[in-house]
Design a protein around this motif. Structure first.
Motif, PDB file in Angstrom:
ATOM      1  N   GLY A  17       0.813  -1.204   0.000  1.00 36.23           N
ATOM      2  CA  GLY A  17       0.000   0.000   0.000  1.00 36.23           C
ATOM      3  C   GLY A  17       0.848   1.255   0.000  1.00 36.23           C
ATOM      4  N   SER A  18       0.174   2.408  -0.010  1.00 35.48           N
ATOM      5  CA  SER A  18       0.899   3.672  -0.119  1.00 35.48           C
ATOM      6  C   SER A  18       1.711   3.996   1.127  1.00 35.48           C
ATOM      7  CB  SER A  18      -0.090   4.808  -0.409  1.00 35.48           C
ATOM      8  OG  SER A  18      -1.046   4.932   0.624  1.00 35.48           O
ATOM      9  N   VAL A  19       1.239   3.561   2.304  1.00 32.69           N
ATOM     10  CA  VAL A  19       1.974   3.857   3.537  1.00 32.69           C
ATOM     11  C   VAL A  19       3.322   3.145   3.543  1.00 32.69           C
ATOM     12  CG1 VAL A  19       1.967   3.648   6.050  1.00 32.69           C
ATOM     13  CG2 VAL A  19      -0.136   4.295   4.844  1.00 32.69           C
ATOM     14  N   ARG A  20       3.323   1.846   3.234  1.00 30.59           N
ATOM     15  CA  ARG A  20       4.587   1.093   3.172  1.00 30.59           C
ATOM     16  C   ARG A  20       5.478   1.617   2.049  1.00 30.59           C
ATOM     17  NH1 ARG A  20       1.289  -3.595   4.468  1.00 30.59           N
ATOM     18  NH2 ARG A  20       1.875  -4.419   6.513  1.00 30.59           N
ATOM     19  N   MET A  21       4.867   1.961   0.919  1.00 30.92           N
ATOM     20  CA  MET A  21       5.661   2.462  -0.193  1.00 30.92           C
ATOM     21  C   MET A  21       6.311   3.789   0.166  1.00 30.92           C
ATOM     22  SD  MET A  21       6.851   1.787  -3.132  1.00 30.92           S
ATOM     23  CE  MET A  21       5.836   0.360  -3.549  1.00 30.92           C
ATOM     24  N   ARG A  22       5.598   4.621   0.923  1.00 32.25           N
ATOM     25  CA  ARG A  22       6.169   5.900   1.321  1.00 32.25           C
ATOM     26  C   ARG A  22       7.387   5.690   2.225  1.00 32.25           C
ATOM     27  NH1 ARG A  22       1.841   7.730   3.206  1.00 32.25           N
ATOM     28  NH2 ARG A  22       1.047   8.539   1.257  1.00 32.25           N
ATOM     29  N   ARG A  23       7.290   4.743   3.133  1.00 27.38           N
ATOM     30  CA  ARG A  23       8.434   4.439   4.008  1.00 27.38           C
ATOM     31  C   ARG A  23       9.613   3.920   3.198  1.00 27.38           C
ATOM     32  NH1 ARG A  23       4.921   0.847   8.132  1.00 27.38           N
ATOM     33  NH2 ARG A  23       3.762   2.529   9.185  1.00 27.38           N
ATOM     34  N   LEU A  24       9.321   3.089   2.242  1.00 25.99           N
ATOM     35  CA  LEU A  24      10.386   2.520   1.420  1.00 25.99           C
ATOM     36  C   LEU A  24      11.055   3.605   0.575  1.00 25.99           C
ATOM     37  CD1 LEU A  24      11.847  -0.055   0.565  1.00 25.99           C
ATOM     38  CD2 LEU A  24      10.015  -0.487  -1.087  1.00 25.99           C
ATOM     39  N   LEU A  25      10.274   4.492   0.017  1.00 26.28           N
ATOM     40  CA  LEU A  25      10.824   5.560  -0.815  1.00 26.28           C
ATOM     41  C   LEU A  25      11.739   6.484  -0.017  1.00 26.28           C
ATOM     42  CD1 LEU A  25       7.645   6.466  -2.890  1.00 26.28           C
ATOM     43  CD2 LEU A  25       9.791   5.587  -3.831  1.00 26.28           C
ATOM     44  N   ALA A  26      11.422   6.639   1.273  1.00 32.99           N
ATOM     45  CA  ALA A  26      12.237   7.516   2.116  1.00 32.99           C
ATOM     46  C   ALA A  26      13.654   6.985   2.319  1.00 32.99           C
ATOM     47  CB  ALA A  26      11.553   7.712   3.468  1.00 32.99           C
ATOM     48  N   SER A  27      13.862   5.694   2.023  1.00 32.94           N
ATOM     49  CA  SER A  27      15.170   5.072   2.270  1.00 32.94           C
ATOM     50  C   SER A  27      16.005   4.889   1.007  1.00 32.94           C
ATOM     51  CB  SER A  27      14.969   3.715   2.956  1.00 32.94           C
ATOM     52  OG  SER A  27      14.330   2.799   2.077  1.00 32.94           O
ATOM     53  N   VAL A  28      15.474   5.338  -0.143  1.00 33.16           N
ATOM     54  CA  VAL A  28      16.182   5.150  -1.414  1.00 33.16           C
ATOM     55  C   VAL A  28      16.231   6.464  -2.179  1.00 33.16           C
ATOM     56  CG1 VAL A  28      15.517   2.706  -1.567  1.00 33.16           C
ATOM     57  CG2 VAL A  28      14.067   4.467  -2.616  1.00 33.16           C
ATOM     58  N   SER A  29      16.948   6.461  -3.277  1.00 38.03           N
ATOM     59  CA  SER A  29      17.080   7.676  -4.081  1.00 38.03           C
ATOM     60  C   SER A  29      16.009   7.802  -5.152  1.00 38.03           C
ATOM     61  CB  SER A  29      18.461   7.720  -4.743  1.00 38.03           C
ATOM     62  OG  SER A  29      18.627   6.595  -5.610  1.00 38.03           O
ATOM     63  N   SER A  30      15.390   6.674  -5.534  1.00 41.80           N
ATOM     64  CA  SER A  30      14.396   6.724  -6.606  1.00 41.80           C
ATOM     65  C   SER A  30      13.541   5.469  -6.616  1.00 41.80           C
ATOM     66  CB  SER A  30      15.081   6.867  -7.971  1.00 41.80           C
ATOM     67  OG  SER A  30      15.812   5.682  -8.279  1.00 41.80           O
ATOM     68  N   ALA A  31      12.399   5.548  -7.282  1.00 38.59           N
ATOM     69  CA  ALA A  31      11.549   4.371  -7.448  1.00 38.59           C
ATOM     70  C   ALA A  31      12.226   3.349  -8.350  1.00 38.59           C
ATOM     71  CB  ALA A  31      10.198   4.798  -8.036  1.00 38.59           C
ATOM     72  N   GLN A  32      12.997   3.833  -9.306  1.00 40.22           N
ATOM     73  CA  GLN A  32      13.701   2.917 -10.210  1.00 40.22           C
ATOM     74  C   GLN A  32      14.697   2.051  -9.439  1.00 40.22           C
ATOM     75  OE1 GLN A  32      15.600   4.823 -13.522  1.00 40.22           O
ATOM     76  NE2 GLN A  32      16.271   2.901 -14.445  1.00 40.22           N
ATOM     77  N   GLU A  33      15.308   2.601  -8.382  1.00 40.67           N
ATOM     78  CA  GLU A  33      16.220   1.822  -7.548  1.00 40.67           C
ATOM     79  C   GLU A  33      15.482   0.663  -6.883  1.00 40.67           C
ATOM     80  OE1 GLU A  33      18.993   2.349  -3.529  1.00 40.67           O
ATOM     81  OE2 GLU A  33      18.293   4.131  -4.606  1.00 40.67           O
ATOM     82  N   ILE A  34      14.259   0.940  -6.392  1.00 36.76           N
ATOM     83  CA  ILE A  34      13.458  -0.121  -5.769  1.00 36.76           C
ATOM     84  C   ILE A  34      13.147  -1.205  -6.797  1.00 36.76           C
ATOM     85  CG2 ILE A  34      11.239  -0.658  -4.666  1.00 36.76           C
ATOM     86  CD1 ILE A  34      11.206   2.224  -3.605  1.00 36.76           C
ATOM     87  N   TRP A  35      12.829  -0.789  -8.015  1.00 39.44           N
ATOM     88  CA  TRP A  35      12.440  -1.727  -9.066  1.00 39.44           C
ATOM     89  C   TRP A  35      13.525  -2.776  -9.331  1.00 39.44           C
ATOM     90  CZ3 TRP A  35       7.736  -2.270 -11.121  1.00 39.44           C
ATOM     91  CH2 TRP A  35       7.588  -3.061 -12.261  1.00 39.44           C
ATOM     92  N   SER A  36      14.768  -2.422  -9.144  1.00 39.86           N
ATOM     93  CA  SER A  36      15.869  -3.335  -9.464  1.00 39.86           C
ATOM     94  C   SER A  36      16.449  -4.049  -8.238  1.00 39.86           C
ATOM     95  CB  SER A  36      16.993  -2.568 -10.170  1.00 39.86           C
ATOM     96  OG  SER A  36      17.474  -1.518  -9.346  1.00 39.86           O
TER      97      SER A  36
END
Length: 363
Positions: A17-36
Motif C-alpha cells: 500500500g501507499s503507507v509502506r511504499m512511502r516508508r520505502l521511498l524515504a530510504s532510497v534515491s528513486s523508485a527505479q532503484e526499488i524496481w531493481s
C-alpha cells in the motif's frame, strides 16, 4: 524512462500500500532503484517484511516492462501522471493523512486552485437536484472549482451545474479512461473540454470495484477546502466523504431538507454533529472570503411568452410538457417545444430524465 512511471508500476503490486511504499521511498534515491532491488536489499531497508519484499520482487520480475507500458499507454490516451513530489501535484491534497503517491488525470489540474467538494445521494429529489445545480453553478462562477465523484445523482448534477458557471474536477474510483457510470461518458469529456480535470489514483484500465470508492472519497475531500453535502441517507458514501473532511480539519456544509424525506436524514445528522447549515451559495463563498459575481436577473432575460412559462414552473416540482400546456393561454401552446428549448439554452430552466421541467434556481 521517468521515475514516475516506475513508481506507478510499483504501486500496481497489490500487496504494497501507499503507507509502506512511502516508508520505502524515504530510504532510497528513486523508485527505479526499488524496481531493481533483490529481496535481501529490500528487507534491509526495514520498511517491508521478508514476505512483502518477496512479493514486490516477484511483481517487478514478472512485469519487467510495466513502467514502459504505463508510459506508452498514458501517452497514447493523453493521460498525465504526476507524483506527490511534483510541483503540479495539488498542494492541499499533500496535507491529508494518506495522500495518493501517484495521480493520473486528463485535463487541467491546477495545484493551488480554490476548490469545494460537493457530494450527495444517488437517489435524489427534485429539491436536491435544484440545490446541487444552483450551488455548483454559483460557486463555480466565483472562481471556485467544484470537486465531485461523477456518480449518479447529486454528483452528476454538481458537475453539470459547475460547467454552467466555471470549472469542475471529477474524481473516479476506476481508471480515467473508464466511463463510470457509462451514461456519464459525455459529461467526463465535457469536464476536460471546459478546462477541468478527470482524476484517479488508479491506473488506466482499472475497472470500478466497491472497495475503490471509499478511497476515492478521501481524494474528493482532500482536494477541497470544504465539502458540501446535498441529500444523503443515514448510511451513504457521502457521509464517509464528510467524515474524512472533518478528520482532516476541513469545513463541512450541509443543505437541510424535508423532515419527511429519507434523503434528508444524513444531512440533518451532520448538522447536529456540527456541520454548518447553508441555504445559499453565498454563505460558502463568504467563508472562503470570496464575493459572488453579479448576475443578470432571470426575469430580464425572458421574452413575454417565456415569462408565462416561467410563472407556471417552480424550482422543486418539475412539470411535464402537457402539464405546462394545460396551465398556459392557448395562443402560446403551439410554440411550447421551441420556448422550452430556448429557456434551457439560456440556463433558465432544466429538463430531467423524465422530460419534466423546472426552474434552474430560486428567483
Amino acid at each position: 524512462m521517468e521515475d514516475r512511471y516506475y513508481l506507478a508500476a510499483l504501486l500496481r503490486c497489490r500487496h504494497i500500500g501507499s503507507v509502506r511504499m512511502r516508508r520505502l521511498l524515504a530510504s532510497v534515491s528513486s523508485a527505479q532503484e526499488i524496481w531493481s532491488m533483490d529481496i535481501g536489499s529490500l528487507r534491509d531497508k526495514g520498511a517491508l517484511s521478508e514476505t512483502l519484499a518477496d512479493a514486490l520482487v516477484q511483481h517487478c520480475r514478472k512485469n519487467d516492462t510495466l513502467p514502459h507500458q504505463i508510459a506508452e499507454e498514458c501517452a497514447r490516451q493523453e493521460i498525465e501522471v504526476i507524483t506527490i513530489e511534483d510541483a503540479s501535484y495539488p498542494i492541499i491534497l499533500r496535507e491529508i493523512f494518506d495522500p495518493p503517491l501517484v495521480l493520473y488525470h486528463r485535463g487541467v489540474l491546477i495545484p493551488d486552485a480554490r476548490r469545494i467538494g460537493m457530494v450527495g445521494a444517488r437517489k435524489f429529489t427534485a429539491y436536491g437536484e435544484a440545490a446541487a445545480m444552483e450551488f455548483a453553478e454559483r460557486i463555480a462562477a466565483a472562481g471556485v472549482t467544484i470537486v465531485s465523484g461523477a456518480a449518479r445523482g447529486i454528483d452528476t448534477r454538481a458537475h453539470r451545474g459547475a460547467l454552467r458557471g466555471g470549472r469542475t474536477v471529477a474524481v473516479l474510483g476506476c481508471g480515467v479512461d473508464i466511463s463510470y457510470p457509462p451514461e456519464n461518458r459525455r459529461l467526463l469529456l465535457q469536464i476536460v473540454e471546459a478546462g477541468g480535470a478527470v482524476v484517479s489514483e488508479y491506473a488506466p484500465g482499472t475497472q470500478p470495484l466497491p472497495a475503490f470508492f471509499p478511497a476515492r472519497n478521501r481524494i474528493i475531500s482532500g482536494l477541497s477546502e470544504g465539502t458540501l453535502v446535498i441529500e444523503a441517507a443515514k448510511r451513504s458514501g457521502s457521509l464517509i466523504t464528510a467524515e474524512m473532511a472533518l478528520s482532516e480539519g476541513r469545513d463541512v456544509y450541509a443543505v437541510p431538507g424535508s423532515i419527511y424525506s429519507p434523503q434528508s436524514s444524513g444531512c440533518h445528522n451532520l448538522i447536529r454533529a456540527g456541520a454548518r447549515l447553508v441555504e445559499t451559495p453565498q454563505e460558502i463563498l463568504e467563508e472562503m472570503r470570496l464575493v459572488e459575481p453579479p448576475k443578470r436577473s432571470v426575469r430580464e432575460q425572458l421574452t413575454p411568452e417565456e415569462a408565462h412559462i416561467y410563472r407556471v414552473l417552480s424550482v422543486d416540482h418539475p412539470l411535464s410538457m402537457d402539464e405546462i400546456m394545460d396551465s398556459l393561454p392557448e395562443h402560446i401552446t403551439a410554440s411550447i417545444p421551441l420556448l422550452l428549448l430556448q429557456m434551457q439554452l439560456k440556463g433558465i430552466i432544466t429538463e430531467n430524465e423524465m422530460h419534466a421541467y423546472r426552474r434552474a434556481e430560486r428567483n
